[in-house]
Write an enzyme that holds these catalytic residues in place. Structure first.
Site, PDB file in Angstrom:
ATOM      1  N   ASP A   1       0.744  -1.303  -0.006  1.00 11.09           N
ATOM      2  CA  ASP A   1      -0.175   0.054   0.091  1.00 11.09           C
ATOM      3  C   ASP A   1       0.872   1.123  -0.082  1.00 11.09           C
ATOM      4  O   ASP A   1       1.692   1.569   0.856  1.00 11.09           O
ATOM      5  CB  ASP A   1      -0.868   0.075   1.337  1.00 11.09           C
TER       6      ASP A   1
ATOM      7  N   GLN B   1       4.036   0.452   2.071  1.00 12.44           N
ATOM      8  CA  GLN B   1       4.482  -0.471   3.001  1.00 12.44           C
ATOM      9  C   GLN B   1       5.663  -1.262   2.087  1.00 12.44           C
ATOM     10  O   GLN B   1       5.574  -1.716   1.026  1.00 12.44           O
ATOM     11  CB  GLN B   1       3.236  -1.381   2.906  1.00 12.44           C
TER      12      GLN B   1
ATOM     13  N   ASP C   1      -5.193   0.762   9.601  1.00 13.46           N
ATOM     14  CA  ASP C   1      -4.989   1.840   8.623  1.00 13.46           C
ATOM     15  C   ASP C   1      -5.796   3.181   8.891  1.00 13.46           C
ATOM     16  O   ASP C   1      -6.474   3.483   8.364  1.00 13.46           O
ATOM     17  CB  ASP C   1      -5.731   1.054   7.435  1.00 13.46           C
TER      18      ASP C   1
ATOM     19  N   GLU D   1     -10.124  -2.649   4.777  1.00 16.58           N
ATOM     20  CA  GLU D   1      -8.909  -2.306   5.004  1.00 16.58           C
ATOM     21  C   GLU D   1      -8.815  -0.722   4.292  1.00 16.58           C
ATOM     22  O   GLU D   1      -9.604  -0.345   3.471  1.00 16.58           O
ATOM     23  CB  GLU D   1      -7.810  -3.051   4.205  1.00 16.58           C
TER      24      GLU D   1
HETATM   25  C1  FRU Z   1      -3.669  -3.756   2.827  1.00 19.70           C
HETATM   26  C2  FRU Z   1      -3.028  -4.210   4.075  1.00 19.70           C
HETATM   27  C3  FRU Z   1      -3.483  -3.161   5.358  1.00 19.70           C
HETATM   28  C4  FRU Z   1      -2.280  -3.408   5.943  1.00 19.70           C
HETATM   29  C5  FRU Z   1      -1.070  -3.673   5.276  1.00 19.70           C
HETATM   30  C6  FRU Z   1       0.013  -4.505   5.853  1.00 19.70           C
HETATM   31  O1  FRU Z   1      -3.166  -4.280   1.976  1.00 19.70           O
HETATM   32  O2  FRU Z   1      -3.314  -5.531   4.368  1.00 19.70           O
HETATM   33  O3  FRU Z   1      -4.615  -3.402   5.788  1.00 19.70           O
HETATM   34  O4  FRU Z   1      -2.091  -2.371   7.081  1.00 19.70           O
HETATM   35  O5  FRU Z   1      -1.676  -4.276   4.025  1.00 19.70           O
HETATM   36  O6  FRU Z   1       0.952  -4.579   4.946  1.00 19.70           O
END
Ligand code: FRU
Length: 444
Positions: free
Chosen positions: A12, A28, A136, A189
């Protein structure tokens, strides 16, 4: 020109913000190999949303609350306060009772080095919310208060919770902003909540949705819920639901408002939990995987949301070559930007033997060859205004974004053509426009 990690895994986009004269993208990442694990926040800046400069990792798992195998610093958002950059993220930890998620804060004075707040975690899941599905945070300011929306799960249904703070450190739970009635997955999410042209948008990425007609075929999907927000009752009511993207690789987008007042969305061009098992070929061989979409401006018109590449991307165009007529076969090597008007009720436009667009009867389909799509299937979309009148195709080395009618319908997809000797081929349709080769845009 699609933003990719320097090495390792990416998912993300996080903490999107225009701060001190630069656009910041955090993301991420697992910097150690090409697969999801121990989440860090990667970081890059840009002056123009096109050329990005990598900065050191902004956050790494380091504390008891955010450090454990298969956890770390999960997704979140950024806000400026008193000249400093505040980022809110979800810490995931496991102290023996399964995974527990809490919301945390880190602060930077220079926009590069971050310090985690001593009082972390700020808060964990309220009663009734599953502790492993509470994440999130997206923060914004309204009048003199700060608000945060957090994605959650209750009784296996997705929902969004709203919090309030006067100082960014102390947060009060206010209400359930909206909740699935069973139709939108077990967990929401990456919720995002913003006013746009007189409407209010709740954007969510629900996990494990059932497909409905042509909508939501990726398992985990992304939806714009368009409606109104009652600030007294702290309730969102939806009037309309719209798929954000119809491609095979799109999830967990985030928006922000830039210095020019534009609402800009960036999505992750990845889809690990999709119904088709799919790993980008680079993961094993080169130790990296995934990219982000180009930044797109979101606008509300004709009672729906449109997304279109920010105008800065036009700066990458070299001189255009005309694409016109009803039978076109034009070699274009390497990345390009195709911008055409289209006439006729039906047509076929393809990129070599790799990617096929086919539209008729008010629908458009995208298909990838077995090789270019690594065995993945077709996606179809209904065209709200009835037929294709304009197409913009942003093709990169291994990523394609297709915008129908100025962004009524968008498809984002990774693909792997056998060579970069692409041919744009038009059959049946009558088209008129240009294709642009693009200037080199190597990230620094
Ligand atoms: C969405 C997610 C989020 C989480 C992150 C972890 O792709 O699952 O909900 O914060 O990725 O990497």
């Amino acid at each position: 020109y699609h933003f990719m990690p320097q090495s390792g895994w990416m998912n993300d986009p996080n903490g999107l913000i225009f701060f001190n004269g630069q656009y910041h993208v955090f993301y991420q990442t697992n910097p150690y190999n090409g697969f999801w694990d121990c989440m860090h926040w990667g970081h890059a800046v840009s002056k123009d949303l096109v050329h990005w400069e990598y900065l050191p990792l902004a956050l790494a798992p380091s504390e008891e609350y955010d450090d454990y195998q298969k956890g770390g610093c999960f997704s979140g958002s950024a806000i400026e306060h008193e000249g400093k950059l505040y980022v809110f993220y979800t810490a995931t930890a496991n102290h023996g009772n399964g995974s527990e998620q809490s919301q945390c804060l880190a602060i930077s004075e220079d926009g590069i080095n971050f310090e985690k707040y001593d009082g972390n975690p700020l808060f964990d899941a309220p009663e009734g919310i599953q502790p492993d599905s509470f994440r999130d945070p997206k923060v914004w300011k309204h009048e003199n208060k700060y608000y945060m929306v957090v994605g959650a799960s209750r009784n296996n249904r997705g929902l969004a919770l709203i919090y309030e703070s006067a100082d960014l450190y102390h947060w009060n739970f206010l209400n359930v902003l909206a909740e699935s009635r069973g139709e939108w997955g077990f967990m929401w999410e990456c919720p995002d909540f913003y006013p746009l042209d007189g409407k209010q948008v709740l954007m969510i990425s629900p996990q494990e949705m059932e497909a409905e007609g042509l909508e939501f075929h990726n398992g985990n999907n992304t939806a714009f819920l368009i409606g109104n927000y009652d600030k007294e009752k702290l309730k969102f009511t939806r009037e309309k639901v719209q798929s954000v993207d119809y491609g095979l690789d799109f999830y967990a987008p985030q928006t922000f408002q830039d210095g020019k007042g534009r609402r800009i969305i960036i999505g992750w061009m990845g889809m690990p939990d999709a119904d088709e098992e799919y790993v980008n070929p680079t993961a094993e061989t080169e130790g990296w995987q995934h990219c982000l979409t180009v930044p797109r401006e979101v606008t509300y018109k004709n009672a729906m949301l449109y997304q279109y590449p920010v105008e800065e991307l036009n700066g990458l165009r070299k001189a255009g070559v005309s694409v016109s007529g009803s039978d076109v076969e034009l070699p274009v090597n390497g990345p390009f930007d195709l911008d055409i008007k289209v006439k006729g009720e039906q047509g076929k436009i393809s990129l070599g033997e790799n990617l096929f667009l086919d539209y008729q009867d008010g629908n458009i389909s995208l298909a990838l060859s077995e090789k270019a799509g690594a065995g993945r299937k077709v996606r179809k979309a209904h065209i709200p205004s009835g037929k294709v009148e304009a197409l913009r195709i942003l093709a990169d080395t291994t990523a394609v974004e297709i915008y129908v009618n100025g962004g009524e319908v968008v498809f984002s997809t990774r693909y792997y053509p056998e060579t970069d000797e692409q041919t744009v081929k038009v059959e049946t349709a009558e088209v008129d426009g240009e294709v642009y080769k693009l200037k080199n845009c190597v990230m620094e």
